[in-house]
Design a protein around this motif. Structure first.
Motif, PDB file in Angstrom:
ATOM      1  N   THR A 454      -5.495  -0.842  -3.454  1.00 20.97           N
ATOM      2  CA  THR A 454      -5.369  -0.256  -2.115  1.00 20.97           C
ATOM      3  C   THR A 454      -4.287   0.825  -2.034  1.00 20.97           C
ATOM      4  O   THR A 454      -4.500   1.875  -1.406  1.00 20.97           O
ATOM      5  N   PRO A 455      -3.095   0.645  -2.637  1.00 19.29           N
ATOM      6  CA  PRO A 455      -2.097   1.716  -2.561  1.00 19.29           C
ATOM      7  C   PRO A 455      -2.570   3.057  -3.101  1.00 19.29           C
ATOM      8  O   PRO A 455      -2.062   4.104  -2.683  1.00 19.29           O
ATOM      9  N   MET A 456      -3.557   3.048  -4.012  1.00 23.38           N
ATOM     10  CA  MET A 456      -4.074   4.314  -4.529  1.00 23.38           C
ATOM     11  C   MET A 456      -4.802   5.106  -3.439  1.00 23.38           C
ATOM     12  O   MET A 456      -5.006   6.319  -3.561  1.00 23.38           O
ATOM     13  N   PHE A 457      -5.184   4.421  -2.371  1.00 26.28           N
ATOM     14  CA  PHE A 457      -5.924   5.047  -1.275  1.00 26.28           C
ATOM     15  C   PHE A 457      -5.010   5.368  -0.088  1.00 26.28           C
ATOM     16  O   PHE A 457      -5.481   5.670   0.991  1.00 26.28           O
ATOM     17  N   HIS A 458      -3.716   5.294  -0.306  1.00 22.83           N
ATOM     18  CA  HIS A 458      -2.724   5.687   0.694  1.00 22.83           C
ATOM     19  C   HIS A 458      -2.146   7.047   0.336  1.00 22.83           C
ATOM     20  O   HIS A 458      -2.026   7.381  -0.855  1.00 22.83           O
ATOM     21  N   ARG A 459      -1.753   7.789   1.337  1.00 26.55           N
ATOM     22  CA  ARG A 459      -1.036   9.028   1.083  1.00 26.55           C
ATOM     23  C   ARG A 459       0.291   8.711   0.421  1.00 26.55           C
ATOM     24  O   ARG A 459       0.831   7.613   0.545  1.00 26.55           O
ATOM     25  N   GLN A 460       0.822   9.675  -0.285  1.00 27.39           N
ATOM     26  CA  GLN A 460       2.106   9.504  -0.960  1.00 27.39           C
ATOM     27  C   GLN A 460       3.228  10.014  -0.070  1.00 27.39           C
ATOM     28  O   GLN A 460       3.084  11.019   0.620  1.00 27.39           O
ATOM     29  N   TYR A 461       4.339   9.290  -0.085  1.00 23.25           N
ATOM     30  CA  TYR A 461       5.559   9.758   0.586  1.00 23.25           C
ATOM     31  C   TYR A 461       6.554  10.157  -0.489  1.00 23.25           C
ATOM     32  O   TYR A 461       7.032   9.307  -1.248  1.00 23.25           O
ATOM     33  N   HIS A 462       6.860  11.444  -0.603  1.00 23.02           N
ATOM     34  CA  HIS A 462       7.886  11.838  -1.556  1.00 23.02           C
ATOM     35  C   HIS A 462       9.255  11.595  -0.936  1.00 23.02           C
ATOM     36  O   HIS A 462       9.414  11.594   0.270  1.00 23.02           O
ATOM     37  N   GLY A 463      10.244  11.392  -1.795  1.00 23.64           N
ATOM     38  CA  GLY A 463      11.533  10.947  -1.296  1.00 23.64           C
ATOM     39  C   GLY A 463      11.445   9.466  -0.987  1.00 23.64           C
ATOM     40  O   GLY A 463      10.933   8.689  -1.771  1.00 23.64           O
ATOM     41  N   THR A 464      11.936   9.053   0.167  1.00 23.06           N
ATOM     42  CA  THR A 464      11.818   7.661   0.586  1.00 23.06           C
ATOM     43  C   THR A 464      11.135   7.612   1.950  1.00 23.06           C
ATOM     44  O   THR A 464      11.132   8.587   2.701  1.00 23.06           O
TER      45      THR A 464
END
Length: 742
Positions: A454-464
């Motif tokens: 499932t995390p592969m289908f989430h947008r990425q947050y760069h930084g924190t």
């Protein structure tokens, strides 16, 4: 080593749970490790004097591409235990970093990070959008680095075999990546992706393997004009966007999804490669393991697990060369009165005949400080010795009941140098020896499921997360799941990829933590769980995604509750509107659940046969409901929830035995029951039917059941009590069966 016999160890499986066996003896006692750069030599010796008989030594040092390394560190660490008892065992823990001479010799094999938008990138030349970062890291995809790592492994093994203390070594922990935890280089500095030649080549090879050929690739991407040989990793800009704002569309955002899956596979590929090489050298008599698989930490309604490269645990668990996998006690729920839960789904680790060997680096009162984030009371550091003993006793109990080995990591140096803590370690070792023949199989009534895809289908947050959205940590796994551990019911954790493999017959409830995406195989397995009066709980947009499509109809099929086709975006805060239903009538302090964070997609319940008990506050759309079928019950909650009152009510309605009603932490298996207190006050437990009483494993006192309950006296906040469950009127007798008996 002349005249000395090396120790023999292996992993055994008894009643579905995996255990460590050394020279034919099952081992439950804690191990110890230390940070060699910060420790006085007396500290590991204190651990051994307390009775601990397994020590991880940290042998990480400088090394070079030919495999040679600075032997001073390893020699010193081995010699430290030259006068230790003969039954002391050692594991050599070392990290395959980038060799000292690698960057100069092999500049094209280094990681190249992307840091600018698409418009500035020139994929043909890899200029303008890429940079080198010091220190310069070898690419995880570099075959040159892989081969150098094998030479380093050979050199370490050869040195240990020739060393006078080599006979004590029962295994090796082969680590790599950031903080030695198999984490992708750069993410702690806000750098993501690898545009080096080896990594681009590896990504294209991965795509070929997944799709079979060019035709299959073009079909999946709905584009006849693209070629695998031309594909480059998506930019940070592309990975940070998603068609559903938070969730990626499997059709429109496929390149970003594929790339994140590839990166996790890339990390696991190199771990398997090195462990396979070490196994050929060592045979079967030594243990091998590594850090990996933190899928119960930074997963949730938001995710950063995909940036770590920690989403291929299922593949790692299939590797026969690996004996143990290590995670860490979650960082934000480890203080007095808190659960101290794990980052890995331990039941899946056992299911694959592996040991979960947890790292407990909980800071004690001796290092209490406001100068370091992890040493403050807010981070769970106890104020006194009693508090430190309480949290380490809790972790010992959890290792017993949750089927985990544990090592205590003196990460600061001297944080166990306290008479009360060392005495606690001695008691734990004695109790572990007493329990060596006990039935340590699961008695959990709730199975919890985590999806690592499932995390592969989430947008990425760069930084924190916190740089983007305040209070983001409240929707991450260790916060969301805290309520599970306060319901008074023991729970087990599995990967969703094991849904068809595990036996779920003992579980009355299956709780799907983050099943937003479900594969066809997982959906089929869920259908087979809809029986035997079982209750299935689904959080937020469960089932909304398949591997290839998106839509609320897929949620309806998975949950059995009809969802509207309308996709919403708004705050995921739910207001309880009906306090009379079987699942809500226990609520006394909770009127709303979930989070104020704006989330998408949110789904509206549209099922006339479902009983709605909650609505979204911002638009009053039906958001939480349950529906009874002839042989199972579905509960849908369209947000994250950590409220143990609500979960406890659902569990009771499902037929679970609620051991504790006031939110204390319960840890339990067939032989051991532990309680870690949330608040001071009387301790009263309801015991399961076949248990007639409890015997305190520390004091020896016995407490017998009366009308289903047992009264244990008063407890203070953060106190841990550990008991043997009594099955009849005789005291527990050690089971002298052979360890391999089922």
């Amino acid at each position: 080593m002349a005249g000395k016999i090396s120790k023999h160890c292996k992993v055994i499986n008894i009643k579905g749970r995996s255990f460590l066996e050394i020279d034919g003896k099952r081992v439950f006692s804690p191990a110890y490790t230390y940070n060699r750069g910060r420790n006085n030599p007396k500290h590991p010796k204190q651990a051994v004097e307390s009775g601990i008989r397994i020590v991880f030594i940290n042998a990480t040092t400088k090394w070079w591409s030919d495999g040679s390394f600075d032997t001073e560190t390893l020699n010193k660490e081995l010699n430290l235990f030259s006068d230790s008892p003969s039954d002391l065992s050692l594991l050599v823990r070392f990290t395959i970093t980038t060799p000292e001479d690698f960057a100069e010799k092999y500049p094209d094999e280094l990681v190249r990070f992307a840091y600018v938008p698409d418009s500035q990138m020139k994929n043909e030349e890899y200029k303008g959008g890429l940079m080198h970062v010091l220190p310069k890291f070898a690419s995880f995809a570099s075959d040159v680095w892989h081969a150098a790592g094998c030479r380093y492994i050979d050199a370490v093994i050869d040195f240990v075999r020739k060393h006078p203390q080599g006979h004590r070594v029962i295994g090796y922990m082969i680590n790599t990546g950031e903080t030695a935890e198999a984490i992708l280089w750069g993410i702690q500095e806000g750098l993501y992706g690898d545009f080096s030649q080896p990594a681009v080549k590896a990504f294209r090879k991965w795509l070929t393997h997944k799709y079979g050929d060019e035709h299959g690739f073009q079909q999946a991407y709905h584009n006849r004009n693209i070629r695998i040989k031309d594909v480059c990793p998506p930019s940070l800009e592309a990975r940070s966007a998603a068609s559903f704002v938070e969730l990626r569309d499997p059709e429109k955002d496929l390149l970003a999804i594929d790339y994140d899956r590839f990166q996790s596979d890339m990390v696991v590929d190199v771990l398997i490669h090195w462990h396979r090489h070490a196994r050929k050298r060592l045979g079967k008599s030594k243990l091998l393991g590594c850090f990996y698989g933190y899928c119960l930490w930074l997963t949730g309604m938001l995710n950063s697990t995909q940036t770590q490269g920690h989403s291929a645990l299922a593949r790692l668990l299939e590797a026969p060369e690996i004996d143990f996998v290590t995670g860490i006690t979650t960082y934000w729920k480890r203080g007095p009165g808190q659960p101290g839960q794990y980052m890995l789904p331990v039941s899946s680790v056992s299911l694959h005949n592996k040991i979960h060997w947890n790292e407990d680096d909980l800071r004690t009162h001796l290092v209490l400080s406001n100068k370091n984030t992890w040493s403050t009371p807010e981070a769970g550091v106890p104020l006194n010795e009693a508090g430190s003993v309480g949290i380490y006793r809790r972790q010992f109990c959890r290792s017993l009941t949750d089927n985990s080995q544990t090592w205590y990591y003196d990460i600061v140096g001297g944080m166990y140098d306290s008479p009360g803590i060392l005495d606690e370690f001695s008691k734990q070792c004695r109790i572990a020896e007493k329990l060596r023949g006990a039935d340590m199989s699961s008695c959990a009534e709730v199975a919890c499921i985590v999806s690592e895809l499932t995390p592969m289908f989430h947008r990425q947050y760069h930084g924190t997360f916190h740089q983007h959205r305040e209070r983001a940590a409240d929707v991450l796994c260790d916060r969301i799941t805290e309520g599970l551990y306060r319901t008074g019911v023991p729970v087990d954790w599995y990967l969703s990829s094991d849904l068809a493999r595990a036996d779920f017959s003992q579980y009355k409830v299956v709780y799907f933590f983050n099943q937003v995406m479900a594969t066809d195989e997982e959906r089929s397995a869920v259908e087979h769980l809809k029986n035997n009066g079982r209750t299935l709980i689904f959080l937020w947009s469960a089932g909304f995604l398949t591997e290839t499509k998106a839509g609320s109809q897929f949620s309806s099929q998975l949950t059995g509750i009809q969802m509207s086709q309308t996709i919403l975006r708004g705050p995921a805060k739910i207001k309880i509107i009906d306090f009379t239903t079987p699942v809500t009538r226990e609520l006394t302090t909770v009127g709303t659940i979930g989070t104020d964070l704006v989330y998408s997609p949110l789904l509206t319940i549209e099922d006339k046969d479902a009983t709605v008990f909650g609505i979204y506050e911002w638009n009053e759309a039906p958001a939480a409901a349950y529906k009874s079928f002839p042989n199972w019950t579905s509960v849908v909650i369209g947000t994250s929830t950590a409220e143990f009152e609500l979960l406890r009510g659902i569990f009771r309605y499902a037929g679970c035995t609620i051991r504790c009603e006031i939110g204390n932490i319960i840890m339990e298996n067939q032989s051991v029951l532990g309680i870690h207190t949330r608040h001071p006050g009387p301790l009263i437990l309801r015991l399961p039917p076949k248990c007639i009483g409890l015997q305190d494993l520390y004091s020896g006192n016995r407490f017998m059941k009366n009308n289903g309950f047992v009264h244990l006296g008063d407890g203070g906040k953060g106190e841990t009590r550990v008991f043997l469950k009594l099955r009849d009127k005789t005291l527990f007798q050690t089971d002298n069966r052979k360890q391999g008996d089922k």
